[in-house]
Design a protein around this motif. Structure first.
Motif, mmCIF file in Angstrom:
data_model
loop_
_atom_site.group_PDB
_atom_site.id
_atom_site.type_symbol
_atom_site.label_atom_id
_atom_site.label_comp_id
_atom_site.label_asym_id
_atom_site.label_seq_id
_atom_site.Cartn_x
_atom_site.Cartn_y
_atom_site.Cartn_z
ATOM 1 N N GLY A 222 1.418 -4.423 -6.203
ATOM 2 C CA GLY A 222 1.940 -3.249 -6.673
ATOM 3 C C GLY A 222 3.114 -3.179 -7.084
ATOM 4 N N ARG B 199 -3.228 -0.055 3.954
ATOM 5 C CA ARG B 199 -4.065 -0.435 2.908
ATOM 6 C C ARG B 199 -5.296 -1.215 3.260
ATOM 7 N NH1 ARG B 199 -0.393 -1.523 -2.521
ATOM 8 N NH2 ARG B 199 0.331 -3.534 -1.273
ATOM 9 N N ARG B 244 -2.309 1.295 -14.683
ATOM 10 C CA ARG B 244 -3.117 2.111 -13.935
ATOM 11 C C ARG B 244 -4.645 1.299 -14.040
ATOM 12 N NH1 ARG B 244 -3.615 7.221 -11.780
ATOM 13 N NH2 ARG B 244 -5.574 8.178 -11.594
ATOM 14 N N TYR B 251 -10.184 5.518 -8.642
ATOM 15 C CA TYR B 251 -9.072 6.598 -7.718
ATOM 16 C C TYR B 251 -9.933 7.542 -7.140
ATOM 17 C CZ TYR B 251 -5.388 3.977 -10.122
ATOM 18 O OH TYR B 251 -4.428 2.935 -10.630
ATOM 19 N N VAL B 254 -8.179 8.641 -3.525
ATOM 20 C CA VAL B 254 -6.977 8.472 -3.584
ATOM 21 C C VAL B 254 -6.045 9.666 -3.432
ATOM 22 C CG1 VAL B 254 -4.725 7.197 -4.589
ATOM 23 C CG2 VAL B 254 -7.156 6.125 -4.749
ATOM 24 N N GLU B 287 2.458 1.348 -11.178
ATOM 25 C CA GLU B 287 2.098 2.300 -12.026
ATOM 26 C C GLU B 287 3.283 3.182 -12.540
ATOM 27 O OE1 GLU B 287 -1.033 4.809 -10.946
ATOM 28 O OE2 GLU B 287 -0.899 6.178 -12.687
ATOM 29 N N LYS B 290 5.597 5.872 -10.373
ATOM 30 C CA LYS B 290 5.529 5.843 -8.984
ATOM 31 C C LYS B 290 6.929 5.271 -8.348
ATOM 32 C CE LYS B 290 1.190 6.901 -8.944
ATOM 33 N NZ LYS B 290 0.666 8.280 -8.471
ATOM 34 N N GLU B 294 5.959 3.921 -2.835
ATOM 35 C CA GLU B 294 4.459 4.251 -3.082
ATOM 36 C C GLU B 294 3.734 2.860 -3.630
ATOM 37 O OE1 GLU B 294 3.533 8.226 -4.882
ATOM 38 O OE2 GLU B 294 5.505 7.748 -5.486
ATOM 39 N N MET B 295 4.273 1.978 -4.564
ATOM 40 C CA MET B 295 3.565 1.022 -5.037
ATOM 41 C C MET B 295 2.989 0.353 -3.967
ATOM 42 S SD MET B 295 6.171 0.052 -8.352
ATOM 43 C CE MET B 295 6.630 1.247 -9.535
ATOM 44 N N SER B 298 1.220 3.435 -0.585
ATOM 45 C CA SER B 298 0.049 4.419 -0.849
ATOM 46 C C SER B 298 -0.635 4.323 -1.916
ATOM 47 C CB SER B 298 0.814 6.007 -0.867
ATOM 48 O OG SER B 298 1.605 6.044 -1.790
ATOM 49 N N GLU B 299 -0.333 3.221 -3.067
ATOM 50 C CA GLU B 299 -0.950 3.211 -4.361
ATOM 51 C C GLU B 299 -1.881 1.797 -3.871
ATOM 52 O OE1 GLU B 299 -0.973 4.797 -7.271
ATOM 53 O OE2 GLU B 299 -0.285 6.303 -6.029
ATOM 54 N N THR B 301 -3.970 -1.264 -5.402
ATOM 55 C CA THR B 301 -3.820 -2.293 -6.406
ATOM 56 C C THR B 301 -5.059 -3.017 -6.995
ATOM 57 O OG1 THR B 301 -3.567 -4.038 -4.986
ATOM 58 C CG2 THR B 301 -1.670 -2.883 -5.130
#
Lengths: 457, 457
Positions: A222, B199, B244, B251, B254, B287, B290, B294-295, B298-299, B301
């Motif tokens: 990410g 994650r 994205r 998503y 999310v 993305e 962000k 966060e990458m 909480s994001e 992948t």
């Protein structure tokens, strides 16, 4: 009726011709294997002796690698250079051969007799079709068929390292009005062909590097750039949705298909369903709106020949790879310039590289396409001669592969080439159990006799 | 001032605690290697004896693989379950260790003393921080700190095959008010952390087949579909230009980052330049828009972990490959559903498959993300306790990786987990020369004492 006498002589003496071919096939002239250096020499010696016996002024000519055979005859009429190669592919895997590869034998098969041995089709059987035609001509006429230069190479299956230097050093001697190359096939079992265009080739290996080591995709996924993702985007961008290649300037020098050739090719009734069906496919995959034969013969391509990145073993490793690589090649047509296309590819990749990635390029060969001018009267004379011999009329066709010798004849010696051969798709060249149909050999000899007759007509 | 007495006891008896850890580290409990089955058993026995000596009702519990250790204490206050694992990673390559991996020793380093041995950090040193905190508590208070269930696994480093069946068979016994998991690290050297989100992971291997054999790109290039080209297009399509992921419905589930967590994370001053600089990168690749943390935390992948097709050796082969493969994984957050994402990926690939290609899928694991509800008062109590012990205040952070046990506690037992650990990034877990800082051990024990004090406050 002298041509008829030559053809009769060929028919009557076919067994003797097959015996000579058998002798040549017994010589294990594998050019890529240093253990067979003496065998390559022996094959050259055999050919020199055979050609000298026919009245050619024949010589074995040294190179830093395996020797060339050069043989000349005098006479009136157009001067032709005939090219073939006496070296053969390696035979491994040997256990897949049904019998020893250098013990040639005539076998009866469902589609007729064949002579089976390594090199039977590629290229000893093919080159001997021309030699046997000269022999029959000499037997009937008492002289060889006009001014001929025979040029046999012994390194074709190992990259031809000595070829260009030899041609450059002996250009005047090797230059003729037109070249004949016998290393291709029939278009179909009953349809002879003259290949008038060959695609060129540019190869390039690219390696994209992101992180300086493989990373854990949990810790870094990410936030760290993935070079495999970068590579797939670049490779995917090389074609648009219609199958057209997007490299800027790529189609510069790609000629439209001439109307007469288009008409001929449409008349060929190329069975693309059978061609693709043989490899488990059905749909021609080239650019929208092109004929299937165009896709192989006269359209350029861009192919991924290999790619690799990250973990490729069994199971799963959540690695975020440091590097991603691909081998990419372009088949070229018309006047496409290999150097400009390589440069355009470099620019294309570099322009799509994120700030954190680097790319390494490694070039792999560059040869332009060969497109013969068919203006020389020999083309129509040969086509008529082939059409006389075979059930169906001969066609001018393309060849998707690259046969560099034709390009060298053009660029180094200024000669166009007529690529005429009698191999069949099932000859298993480069594979175990190679064979050459006795019909290919027999009608091949007769075809050359007819062509020589027309050229001297 | 009873907490002060407990902390004093910890400080005074640190050497004895290190000696006990040393004894445990000498046991070669490599769970993945059948040759070390008895060692795993011995480690479980050692722990049962130590816990029983402290007053826990401790048992070694059989499984089809290595045994579990379950220990219980009674008392008032919230019931906590503490999880750790006594098994360790293999030690190869042994020659890269500076000393034998199962002969632990305290070493002085530039950044302070460390205890060096396989398992020092992962996870024997970490799990003993809790045991030693209980020991000091008992010494000062005369009783253990309330109702505690200790749950040690011996198969964490070999895929935990017995874990879910054991938890399902013993659910009532293992269910507590909250779980404590000690298998993570500090956020930075002076900054403790409670991981509140992990994650999830979905992995899938895909193989696209075009022609039924590798083809010659001269003969077939342009008319035959190239599965490597199909694969690169599919993989490239998985992200849009902003980074994205384009999978339909991907998503769903999310969550937006809550304001309070965003404020905390912004306050963390995550040094992404140093984080990326350590692996040769500089630009956060996730993305657009962000934050770097966060990458990772909480994001979700999508990563290519591996891919391969065609010829990947030295030099060049103009092969048109029959097959192209990739290993792709998705890191999941929030309520993303692994099964729906796998199905969406299948649909995505299948929808992009030309008529002449087929695809084979092979699944590799599926675990949802864990997002703790921090509503339980234990979260703020633990955060305050950690902030008392360490120079900087503790933070609720995310973890990019996947620790399945937290998900199982939630789904099988209905418990939220507080992942609190004291490992450092340079502990070399899973690598040669693993170590655990004596400070991590010492302040880890003190941290648990403070947390237990707050929980029982």
């Amino acid at each position: 009726m002298t041509l008829a006498s030559v053809l009769d002589h060929i028919d009557t003496n076919l067994d003797a011709a097959l015996n000579r071919l058998t002798d040549l096939l017994k010589i294990q002239s594998i050019s890529t294997d240093p253990a067979h250096k003496d065998d390559c020499d022996a094959a050259a010696d055999w050919l020199v002796a055979d050609l000298a016996g026919l009245g050619f002024q024949a010589e074995k000519r040294p190179t830093p690698g395996h020797p060339m055979v050069v043989a000349k005859s005098d006479g009136a009429g157009p001067h032709v250079l005939f090219y073939g190669h006496y070296d053969v592919q390696p035979v491994d895997p040997l256990e897949l051969w049904d019998r020893p590869p250098f013990e040639p034998r005539i076998e009866q098969t469902a589609t007729g007799p064949v002579i089976r041995a390594r090199g039977a089709s590629d290229d000893k059987g093919q080159l001997m079709t021309f030699v046997e035609a000269c022999r029959a001509w000499k037997a009937v006429h008492g002289t060889l068929p006009g001014p001929i230069t025979i040029f046999f190479e012994g390194e074709e299956e190992s990259g031809s390292p000595s070829l260009v230097p030899f041609m450059e050093a002996n250009a005047p001697e090797l230059t003729a009005d037109i070249a004949l190359i016998c290393d291709t096939g029939l278009f179909a079992d009953r349809v002879p062909a003259i290949v008038t265009q060959l695609r060129g080739l540019v190869g390039e290996e690219i390696t994209i590097t992101g992180p300086d080591k493989d990373l854990h995709s949990g810790m870094f996924g990410g936030i760290a750039i993935n070079p495999a993702r970068v590579l797939t985007r670049i490779l995917a961008d090389l074609h648009d949705d219609t199958g057209r290649i997007t490299l800027p300037g790529f189609y510069d020098g790609v000629p439209p298909l001439p109307d007469d050739l288009r008409a001929q090719w449409e008349g060929l009734d190329f069975d693309h369903a059978a061609f693709l069906g043989g490899v488990g496919l059905s749909v021609p995959a080239g650019e929208t709106g092109k004929m299937p034969v165009e896709m192989i013969w006269s359209e350029p391509t861009c192919e991924i020949n290999g790619m690799w990145s990250g973990y490729t073993g069994a199971g799963f490793k959540t690695v975020l790879p440091s590097k991603a690589s691909a081998k990419v090649s372009f088949r070229l047509v018309g006047q496409q310039d290999p150097d400009r296309i390589r440069a355009a590819f470099h620019d294309f990749v570099t322009a799509r590289l994120p700030e954190d990635c680097t790319v390494d390029f490694a070039p792999h060969g560059a040869s332009p396409a060969s497109q013969m001018s068919t203006d020389h009267p020999a083309f129509e004379q040969a086509r008529a001669a082939l059409s006389d011999e075979w059930p169906d009329a001969a066609a001018f066709v393309g060849c998707g592969g690259s046969i560099p010798i034709a390009g060298y004849f053009k660029t180094l010696l200024g000669m166009d080439s007529m690529l005429i051969g009698f191999a069949k798709d099932d000859d298993q060249i480069h594979s175990p159990n190679e064979k050459y149909d006795v019909e290919s050999f027999h009608k091949g000899i007769r075809s050359w006799a007819r062509i020589l007759d027309r050229l001297n007509g």
